[in-house]
Scaffold this active site. Structure first.
Site: not given
Length: 108
Positions: A34-36, A38-39
């Site tokens: 979960i990186h930028v 998907p966040a």
């Protein structure tokens, strides 16, 4: 992902519109975790929803309506996140987040 567990909060059992607390474990499918992006998808998914939502990963529990908190979890591919939703519409909202995890937040 598993079936959600359902809890009716004791003080709210007698109300007509019951607030439920549902929990389910969701698996991160994205190769980069979960990186930028998907966040951001997660935060937008909960925007305007009448709920409290928390993610628990590796012993840390965070407010899943905060992009910074989600990023600080550092959940990698294969990470199991316990999703907890408290709302009168908990089942519908939980289904939305389960669908998002299943689709890799649109990246798969």
């Amino acid at each position: 992902m598993n079936e959600p567990t359902r809890t009716y909060l004791e003080s709210e059992k007698d109300t007509q519109d019951q607030i439920e607390e549902l929990q389910a474990t969701c698996i991160v499918k994205n190769a980069a975790g979960i990186h930028v992006r998907p966040a951001g998808v997660i935060v937008r998914l909960f925007d305007g929803e009448p709920c409290d939502v928390h993610f628990t990963y590796a012993g840390k529990t965070i407010n899943a309506k905060s992009i910074m908190s989600i990023l600080m979890l550092g959940a990698p591919q294969g990470g199991e996140i316990l999703v907890t939703i408290r709302s009168k519409e908990a089942h519908r909202i939980l289904q939305k987040i389960q669908d998002a995890f299943s689709s890799g937040f649109g990246e798969l």
